[in-house]
Design a protein around this motif. Structure first.
Motif, PDB file in Angstrom:
ATOM      1  N   LEU A  47       0.841  -1.198   0.000  1.00  0.00           N
ATOM      2  CA  LEU A  47       0.000   0.000   0.000  1.00  0.00           C
ATOM      3  C   LEU A  47       0.880   1.253   0.000  1.00  0.00           C
ATOM      4  N   PRO A  48       1.327   1.680  -1.182  1.00  0.00           N
ATOM      5  CA  PRO A  48       2.180   2.873  -1.256  1.00  0.00           C
ATOM      6  C   PRO A  48       1.448   4.117  -0.771  1.00  0.00           C
ATOM      7  N   HIS A  49       2.141   4.930  -0.005  1.00  0.00           N
ATOM      8  CA  HIS A  49       1.541   6.148   0.555  1.00  0.00           C
ATOM      9  C   HIS A  49       1.908   7.327  -0.349  1.00  0.00           C
ATOM     10  N   TRP A  50       1.044   7.577  -1.333  1.00  0.00           N
ATOM     11  CA  TRP A  50       1.348   8.584  -2.360  1.00  0.00           C
ATOM     12  C   TRP A  50       0.801   9.974  -2.025  1.00  0.00           C
ATOM     13  N   THR A  51      -0.069  10.084  -1.042  1.00  0.00           N
ATOM     14  CA  THR A  51      -0.885  11.283  -0.900  1.00  0.00           C
ATOM     15  C   THR A  51      -0.084  12.560  -0.636  1.00  0.00           C
ATOM     16  N   GLY A  52       1.080  12.437   0.014  1.00  0.00           N
ATOM     17  CA  GLY A  52       1.871  13.632   0.283  1.00  0.00           C
ATOM     18  C   GLY A  52       2.312  14.362  -0.970  1.00  0.00           C
ATOM     19  N   LEU A  53       2.371  13.649  -2.091  1.00  0.00           N
ATOM     20  CA  LEU A  53       2.775  14.270  -3.347  1.00  0.00           C
ATOM     21  C   LEU A  53       1.738  15.263  -3.859  1.00  0.00           C
ATOM     22  N   LEU A  54       0.494  15.173  -3.370  1.00  0.00           N
ATOM     23  CA  LEU A  54      -0.547  16.076  -3.839  1.00  0.00           C
ATOM     24  C   LEU A  54      -0.539  17.418  -3.137  1.00  0.00           C
ATOM     25  N   ALA A  55       0.226  17.547  -2.051  1.00  0.00           N
ATOM     26  CA  ALA A  55       0.321  18.852  -1.405  1.00  0.00           C
ATOM     27  C   ALA A  55       0.970  19.831  -2.371  1.00  0.00           C
ATOM     28  N   ARG A  56       0.420  20.990  -2.497  1.00  0.00           N
ATOM     29  CA  ARG A  56       0.930  21.967  -3.466  1.00  0.00           C
ATOM     30  C   ARG A  56       2.406  22.269  -3.198  1.00  0.00           C
ATOM     31  N   GLY A  57       3.207  22.060  -4.218  1.00  0.00           N
ATOM     32  CA  GLY A  57       4.624  22.364  -4.099  1.00  0.00           C
ATOM     33  C   GLY A  57       5.451  21.285  -3.431  1.00  0.00           C
ATOM     34  N   ALA A  58       4.812  20.185  -3.012  1.00  0.00           N
ATOM     35  CA  ALA A  58       5.555  19.147  -2.313  1.00  0.00           C
ATOM     36  C   ALA A  58       6.396  18.340  -3.288  1.00  0.00           C
ATOM     37  N   LEU A 144      -6.638  18.066  -8.869  1.00  0.00           N
ATOM     38  CA  LEU A 144      -5.187  18.258  -8.848  1.00  0.00           C
ATOM     39  C   LEU A 144      -4.481  17.099  -9.539  1.00  0.00           C
ATOM     40  N   TYR A 145      -4.973  15.870  -9.322  1.00  0.00           N
ATOM     41  CA  TYR A 145      -4.383  14.730 -10.022  1.00  0.00           C
ATOM     42  C   TYR A 145      -4.650  14.813 -11.518  1.00  0.00           C
ATOM     43  N   LEU A 146      -5.866  15.168 -11.895  1.00  0.00           N
ATOM     44  CA  LEU A 146      -6.254  15.141 -13.304  1.00  0.00           C
ATOM     45  C   LEU A 146      -5.564  16.207 -14.139  1.00  0.00           C
ATOM     46  N   TYR A 147      -5.307  17.362 -13.540  1.00  0.00           N
ATOM     47  CA  TYR A 147      -4.843  18.497 -14.343  1.00  0.00           C
ATOM     48  C   TYR A 147      -3.436  18.979 -13.997  1.00  0.00           C
ATOM     49  N   GLU A 148      -2.692  18.165 -13.273  1.00  0.00           N
ATOM     50  CA  GLU A 148      -1.268  18.429 -13.049  1.00  0.00           C
ATOM     51  C   GLU A 148      -0.506  17.208 -13.544  1.00  0.00           C
ATOM     52  N   PRO A 149      -0.234  17.122 -14.852  1.00  0.00           N
ATOM     53  CA  PRO A 149       0.306  15.871 -15.413  1.00  0.00           C
ATOM     54  C   PRO A 149       1.649  15.451 -14.832  1.00  0.00           C
ATOM     55  N   ASP A 150       2.527  16.389 -14.533  1.00  0.00           N
ATOM     56  CA  ASP A 150       3.814  16.005 -13.950  1.00  0.00           C
ATOM     57  C   ASP A 150       3.632  15.410 -12.566  1.00  0.00           C
ATOM     58  N   LEU A 151       2.744  16.013 -11.801  1.00  0.00           N
ATOM     59  CA  LEU A 151       2.434  15.508 -10.468  1.00  0.00           C
ATOM     60  C   LEU A 151       1.795  14.132 -10.560  1.00  0.00           C
ATOM     61  N   ALA A 152       0.836  13.967 -11.468  1.00  0.00           N
ATOM     62  CA  ALA A 152       0.173  12.678 -11.640  1.00  0.00           C
ATOM     63  C   ALA A 152       1.174  11.596 -12.038  1.00  0.00           C
ATOM     64  N   ALA A 153       2.126  11.953 -12.868  1.00  0.00           N
ATOM     65  CA  ALA A 153       3.141  10.984 -13.289  1.00  0.00           C
ATOM     66  C   ALA A 153       3.990  10.534 -12.104  1.00  0.00           C
ATOM     67  N   ARG A 154       4.303  11.469 -11.191  1.00  0.00           N
ATOM     68  CA  ARG A 154       5.068  11.101  -9.988  1.00  0.00           C
ATOM     69  C   ARG A 154       4.251  10.183  -9.090  1.00  0.00           C
ATOM     70  N   VAL A 155       2.958  10.451  -8.976  1.00  0.00           N
ATOM     71  CA  VAL A 155       2.090   9.586  -8.178  1.00  0.00           C
ATOM     72  C   VAL A 155       2.078   8.172  -8.766  1.00  0.00           C
ATOM     73  N   ARG A 156       1.873   8.073 -10.079  1.00  0.00           N
ATOM     74  CA  ARG A 156       1.837   6.748 -10.707  1.00  0.00           C
ATOM     75  C   ARG A 156       3.172   6.032 -10.566  1.00  0.00           C
ATOM     76  N   ALA A 157       4.264   6.779 -10.683  1.00  0.00           N
ATOM     77  CA  ALA A 157       5.587   6.158 -10.557  1.00  0.00           C
ATOM     78  C   ALA A 157       5.780   5.577  -9.161  1.00  0.00           C
ATOM     79  N   LEU A 158       5.309   6.305  -8.153  1.00  0.00           N
ATOM     80  CA  LEU A 158       5.427   5.814  -6.783  1.00  0.00           C
ATOM     81  C   LEU A 158       4.602   4.550  -6.592  1.00  0.00           C
ATOM     82  N   VAL A 159       3.382   4.538  -7.117  1.00  0.00           N
ATOM     83  CA  VAL A 159       2.531   3.357  -6.997  1.00  0.00           C
ATOM     84  C   VAL A 159       3.134   2.182  -7.768  1.00  0.00           C
TER      85      VAL A 159
END
Length: 287
Positions: A47-58, A144-159
């Motif tokens: 269960l990867p903990h990805w949520t911290g990546l969604l904080a603005r600027g994190a 934020l996930y849908l419309y920040e593609p670089d951020l979304a890519a980091r989330v997917r990479a972590l998962v």
């Protein structure tokens, strides 16, 4: 029994991978026990903990101030997306009724444009006990996930890091169901890395057209997965995030399972995870 990658949903920035794994395992084991199946073996759930990546600027995981709290004003883009998502799910009779009423204060006036306020009031007629406010908060995070593609890519990479050859089931809750689907449909899990046979989604907002459009899925285009992956979608009609509907209408390949999670919090991950459809799918590990 299958090994599982879980993809958690919204509002998990103040917890941890260890705590989430313990909580999800406890809920899944309760469901497995109720259907007479063995509990998860040690290490069965990743269960990867990805949520911290969604904080603005994190740029790292960790506890962050919640950027989606009601005290944080909505941007113009957020307000527009949330309003469109609400327009997708509110009943016209509820909206017509609200149009006849004066606007009610749902929070500091600067946080609630009149259009959004009316839609939230209409939504609350169908999903009372503050469903509208919860929907606004959830959709801000989804956007934020849908419309920040670089951020979304980091989330997917972590998962993606959680997958190995022994993983056969992906289990996503809430926004986690969107991430899990996005990851699989993009083919970012190489077949030689994991033989995923089953996707289980719970409390998914993929029923909302605005969410699907954010994934570049046109209206009327079916939800698809590559290969021979079975898709079980578990939903509660009282769950405000799902708009009260399942996903089978958007693809003949999706099997809906309706459940009742009670009145307290029908969107709760832990209530979904202990349901019979989830337990049976996990126990089987495949179709």
């Amino acid at each position: 029994m299958a090994r599982i990658v879980g993809v958690h949903g919204i509002r998990q920035s103040m917890t941890s991978k260890t705590q989430l794994t313990e909580d999800w395992s406890r809920a899944l084991n309760r469901g497995l026990s109720e259907v007479g199946r063995p509990e998860l073996s040690a290490g069965a759930l990743e269960l990867p903990h990805w949520t911290g990546l969604l904080a603005r600027g994190a740029t790292h995981l960790g506890s962050e101030e919640d950027p989606f709290d009601a005290s944080v004003p909505l941007s113009e883009e957020e307000a527009d997306f949330v309003a469109m998502a609400l327009e997708d799910v509110v009943r016209q009779e509820d909206l017509a009724r609200v149009q006849q009423l004066g606007l009610q204060t749902l929070g500091p006036p600067q946080l609630w444009p009149a259009r959004l306020t009316r839609l939230v009031m209409a939504f609350d007629r169908r999903f009372p006990r503050g469903g509208g406010k919860l929907f606004v908060r959830a959709m801000r995070e989804v956007r934020l996930y849908l419309y920040e593609p670089d951020l979304a890519a980091r989330v997917r990479a972590l998962v993606t890091e959680a997958f190995d050859a022994s993983i056969s089931v992906v289990l996503g809750h809430s926004l986690g169901s969107v991430i899990a689907y996005d990851l699989l449909r993009r083919g970012e899990i190489a077949p030689e890395r994991a033989a995923v046979r089953t996707l289980v989604t719970c409390g998914s907002p993929l029923a909302i057209p605005s969410v699907r459009r954010g994934l570049n899925i046109a209206d009327g285009e079916p939800l698809k997965l590559p290969g021979d992956v079975a898709w079980i979608n578990v939903f509660d009609p009282a769950d405000f995030i799902t708009g009260g509907t399942g996903l089978s209408a958007f693809s003949p390949e999706i099997t809906d399972a309706e459940v009742s999670n009670g009145v307290g919090d029908p969107h709760s991950a832990f209530r979904y995870l202990r349901t019979t459809p989830v337990a049976l799918t996990i126990a089987d590990g495949s179709r």
